[in-house]
Motif scaffolding. Sequence first.
Motif, PDB file in Angstrom:
ATOM      1  N   LEU A 485      28.277  -7.857  12.318  1.00 36.91           N
ATOM      2  CA  LEU A 485      28.179  -6.838  11.270  1.00 36.91           C
ATOM      3  C   LEU A 485      27.401  -7.324  10.056  1.00 36.91           C
ATOM      4  CD1 LEU A 485      31.745  -5.221  11.240  1.00 36.91           C
ATOM      5  CD2 LEU A 485      29.577  -4.070  11.731  1.00 36.91           C
ATOM      6  N   TYR A 486      27.369  -8.631   9.840  1.00 39.02           N
ATOM      7  CA  TYR A 486      26.738  -9.174   8.638  1.00 39.02           C
ATOM      8  C   TYR A 486      25.311  -8.656   8.443  1.00 39.02           C
ATOM      9  CZ  TYR A 486      24.397 -12.473   5.550  1.00 39.02           C
ATOM     10  OH  TYR A 486      23.652 -13.023   4.545  1.00 39.02           O
ATOM     11  N   ALA A 487      24.534  -8.585   9.516  1.00 44.81           N
ATOM     12  CA  ALA A 487      23.128  -8.181   9.402  1.00 44.81           C
ATOM     13  C   ALA A 487      22.965  -6.720   8.996  1.00 44.81           C
ATOM     14  CB  ALA A 487      22.410  -8.438  10.725  1.00 44.81           C
ATOM     15  N   TYR A 488      24.014  -5.912   9.167  1.00 47.41           N
ATOM     16  CA  TYR A 488      23.911  -4.470   8.930  1.00 47.41           C
ATOM     17  C   TYR A 488      24.627  -4.028   7.653  1.00 47.41           C
ATOM     18  CZ  TYR A 488      22.362  -4.700  13.744  1.00 47.41           C
ATOM     19  OH  TYR A 488      21.682  -5.023  14.897  1.00 47.41           O
ATOM     20  N   ARG A 489      25.319  -4.931   6.996  1.00 49.73           N
ATOM     21  CA  ARG A 489      26.041  -4.585   5.777  1.00 49.73           C
ATOM     22  C   ARG A 489      25.239  -4.965   4.537  1.00 49.73           C
ATOM     23  NH1 ARG A 489      32.053  -6.723   7.678  1.00 49.73           N
ATOM     24  NH2 ARG A 489      32.927  -4.662   8.147  1.00 49.73           N
ATOM     25  N   ARG A 490      25.243  -4.070   3.565  1.00 53.03           N
ATOM     26  CA  ARG A 490      24.725  -4.398   2.241  1.00 53.03           C
ATOM     27  C   ARG A 490      25.858  -4.160   1.259  1.00 53.03           C
ATOM     28  NH1 ARG A 490      21.848  -6.217   5.228  1.00 53.03           N
ATOM     29  NH2 ARG A 490      19.563  -6.198   5.339  1.00 53.03           N
ATOM     30  N   VAL A 491      26.328  -5.250   0.670  1.00 48.30           N
ATOM     31  CA  VAL A 491      27.528  -5.238  -0.161  1.00 48.30           C
ATOM     32  C   VAL A 491      27.132  -5.101  -1.630  1.00 48.30           C
ATOM     33  CG1 VAL A 491      28.758  -6.630   1.527  1.00 48.30           C
ATOM     34  CG2 VAL A 491      27.548  -7.766  -0.343  1.00 48.30           C
ATOM     35  N   PRO A 492      28.079  -4.740  -2.516  1.00 50.26           N
ATOM     36  CA  PRO A 492      27.752  -4.573  -3.942  1.00 50.26           C
ATOM     37  C   PRO A 492      27.067  -5.782  -4.557  1.00 50.26           C
ATOM     38  CG  PRO A 492      29.908  -3.647  -3.489  1.00 50.26           C
ATOM     39  CD  PRO A 492      29.476  -4.327  -2.222  1.00 50.26           C
ATOM     40  N   LYS A 493      27.451  -6.983  -4.151  1.00 52.23           N
ATOM     41  CA  LYS A 493      26.819  -8.193  -4.698  1.00 52.23           C
ATOM     42  C   LYS A 493      25.308  -8.189  -4.472  1.00 52.23           C
ATOM     43  CE  LYS A 493      26.781 -13.196  -3.765  1.00 52.23           C
ATOM     44  NZ  LYS A 493      25.696 -13.264  -2.791  1.00 52.23           N
ATOM     45  N   GLN A 494      24.877  -7.658  -3.326  1.00 56.17           N
ATOM     46  CA  GLN A 494      23.445  -7.586  -3.042  1.00 56.17           C
ATOM     47  C   GLN A 494      22.793  -6.407  -3.763  1.00 56.17           C
ATOM     48  OE1 GLN A 494      24.495  -7.453   1.180  1.00 56.17           O
ATOM     49  NE2 GLN A 494      23.064  -9.134   1.539  1.00 56.17           N
ATOM     50  N   LEU A 495      23.488  -5.286  -3.806  1.00 56.31           N
ATOM     51  CA  LEU A 495      22.900  -4.069  -4.372  1.00 56.31           C
ATOM     52  C   LEU A 495      22.776  -4.122  -5.889  1.00 56.31           C
ATOM     53  CD1 LEU A 495      24.828  -1.444  -2.198  1.00 56.31           C
ATOM     54  CD2 LEU A 495      22.452  -2.180  -1.907  1.00 56.31           C
ATOM     55  N   ARG A 496      23.699  -4.810  -6.568  1.00 58.21           N
ATOM     56  CA  ARG A 496      23.670  -4.769  -8.025  1.00 58.21           C
ATOM     57  C   ARG A 496      22.544  -5.612  -8.617  1.00 58.21           C
ATOM     58  NH1 ARG A 496      29.024  -7.143  -8.104  1.00 58.21           N
ATOM     59  NH2 ARG A 496      29.642  -5.175  -9.061  1.00 58.21           N
ATOM     60  N   LYS A 497      21.765  -6.266  -7.793  1.00 54.77           N
ATOM     61  CA  LYS A 497      20.583  -6.971  -8.297  1.00 54.77           C
ATOM     62  C   LYS A 497      19.508  -5.999  -8.773  1.00 54.77           C
ATOM     63  CE  LYS A 497      21.176 -10.800  -5.024  1.00 54.77           C
ATOM     64  NZ  LYS A 497      20.567 -11.484  -3.860  1.00 54.77           N
ATOM     65  N   HIS A 498      19.629  -4.739  -8.377  1.00 57.90           N
ATOM     66  CA  HIS A 498      18.585  -3.760  -8.656  1.00 57.90           C
ATOM     67  C   HIS A 498      19.073  -2.717  -9.660  1.00 57.90           C
ATOM     68  CE1 HIS A 498      16.627  -5.672  -5.329  1.00 57.90           C
ATOM     69  NE2 HIS A 498      17.557  -5.289  -4.480  1.00 57.90           N
ATOM     70  N   ALA A 499      18.168  -2.298 -10.531  1.00 59.12           N
ATOM     71  CA  ALA A 499      18.520  -1.350 -11.594  1.00 59.12           C
ATOM     72  C   ALA A 499      18.228   0.090 -11.208  1.00 59.12           C
ATOM     73  CB  ALA A 499      17.761  -1.694 -12.869  1.00 59.12           C
ATOM     74  N   ALA A 500      17.615   0.315 -10.043  1.00 62.00           N
ATOM     75  CA  ALA A 500      17.274   1.690  -9.662  1.00 62.00           C
ATOM     76  C   ALA A 500      17.139   1.790  -8.148  1.00 62.00           C
ATOM     77  CB  ALA A 500      15.981   2.136 -10.336  1.00 62.00           C
ATOM     78  N   PHE A 501      17.459   2.979  -7.631  1.00 60.35           N
ATOM     79  CA  PHE A 501      17.321   3.288  -6.208  1.00 60.35           C
ATOM     80  C   PHE A 501      16.852   4.734  -6.083  1.00 60.35           C
ATOM     81  CE2 PHE A 501      20.736   0.183  -6.548  1.00 60.35           C
ATOM     82  CZ  PHE A 501      20.425  -0.747  -5.569  1.00 60.35           C
ATOM     83  N   GLU A 502      16.244   5.048  -4.945  1.00 62.90           N
ATOM     84  CA  GLU A 502      15.933   6.424  -4.579  1.00 62.90           C
ATOM     85  C   GLU A 502      16.355   6.645  -3.133  1.00 62.90           C
ATOM     86  OE1 GLU A 502      11.928   7.140  -7.317  1.00 62.90           O
ATOM     87  OE2 GLU A 502      11.733   6.660  -5.183  1.00 62.90           O
ATOM     88  N   ILE A 503      16.832   7.836  -2.841  1.00 63.65           N
ATOM     89  CA  ILE A 503      17.148   8.189  -1.462  1.00 63.65           C
ATOM     90  C   ILE A 503      16.447   9.488  -1.102  1.00 63.65           C
ATOM     91  CG2 ILE A 503      19.360   6.974  -1.369  1.00 63.65           C
ATOM     92  CD1 ILE A 503      20.771   9.643  -1.829  1.00 63.65           C
TER      93      ILE A 503
END
Length: 518
Positions: A485-503
């Motif tokens: 599962l590690y390769a497919y999970r993106r956890v808050p620790k990784q995501l909070r490095k960025h100040a903006a996202f678009e979907i």
Amino acid sequence: MANQEVLECPLCPFSVNQADNYVLQLHFEQQHTTDSPFRLENDPEPLPPPLPARPSSERTKHVDTSETPSEDEDENTVLCPEPDCGELVLLTDYSDHIDLHEAETLSFDEATGKYHHNHQRHRLSSADMHDMQALPHSNHHAGAPKQSFLEQNFNTQLPGALRRQDEGARKLKKKTRGRSDTNVSEKSTLARSILSFNPFARQNKIVKPPASSIRLGRAELGPHAWEDRMPRWLHDQLAAGPKITVVNKIGRDGRLIKQECVQNETPGVIPILAQLSALDRSVREAYYCHPSTLHIGKTPKEGGFCGYRNIQMLISYIQGARAQGADDFPGRTPGILRLQDLIERAWDKGINEIGRAQTGGIRDTRKYIGTPEAQALFLSTQIDCGVEMFSDSPDGLVEAHEQLLLAVERYFQQAAVDDGSNVHKTLLPPIYLQQPGHSLTIVGFERRRDGTCNLMIFDPMYYTSPAMHRLIGRKNIRTSRPEVLYAYRRVPKQLRKHAAFEILMLTAHPPLFPAWDV
């Protein structure tokens, strides 16, 4: 009658059919408004000298520049040392990037009953990170003592060099909220936003003539922003498409089945992820999109085509689910060169056409694309889609990744059916996710018992591991596999490095049939 069927722009020769009045309105707002956010006030980045003409002889040898330091790197990026990767990676993402390359090699040893990796990967020590920041154009990485897989994957500490840089800003962050290890001022943000392509949200617009130049450079389009044509060897590789092999498998009825395997496409991953989420006791609730979505990755040495690969993954859903737009994509998944043509044709129709002026055109180049190009492609084929952006609040109290996680959870909850399981198998499309410097495909969402959340993603930058290949097709997995599962999970620790996202979300009603039972 002919005059009634054509609509013309009052300020320039642009015209469209009467049925495309939205396109004309979009053109007018983007090209002739005074407060458009994409008009540059300063002088644009100067054009480099013209590139030499491509040699006409097929016998001309290609000089592979991937082995030499790139002049296009900046102080925030480094060239991945993996020989088949070719990606420029943000320094703050380097450790995660290398760990995910390591996850590509994860395999299961039948003799010992344990997981292991096929070979060692390149890691950077704190001193290396410091040296790389001092010498941004160097591609030489000193080795560091290897940690175990668990130490790598579950270490919550930043490298020493980054901790030193963040120390002062962390104190400021602590005054506002005191819960993030990431410096607000050091967070990466989107270099090119879809907001530039959404002029209808602005009020009291004032019409003015078009700006003289809005051409973007390397900061937005990557190291090949001024490229006229990609190298011939790469063009030929993309034109040929991924390698396809035929393997023999035993069907459920015992008969021999010939099955095609595409080099960079992996079907059947989502049903396995759903089983693994159900077996993970730390997961309170999980959601997954339509299982027809393929994991589509890169081919060797192609470099940064992640935007195209994520578009391909959304198209794989459209094809597999026979969703809106399926008739426009018959046969195999369209290749990168085909997608470039479709985006250029969307610009020809006036859809997000400012993208052509910003990029100088993308056909047969390695320029980065993003949400604007994905949106243009889908709208041009009359596939309904919607875009949403998330950014840190000015006071730092609400972070972009928190807004993103809540929005994705809401998206999946709309189609969740309570069947007594904690894993909801929906028929929703996957989501195109743009983060600074890279894009991903969201295929699921996990809410853990401790209240934290994970995005479940397909990342086109990485290959499917042997360990996952061994699980594909199984319906009775009985033990949890956090290593997989590690390769497919993106956890808050990784995501909070960025100040903006678009979907970008495909918004047509999903098809209804028992896809999960097929």
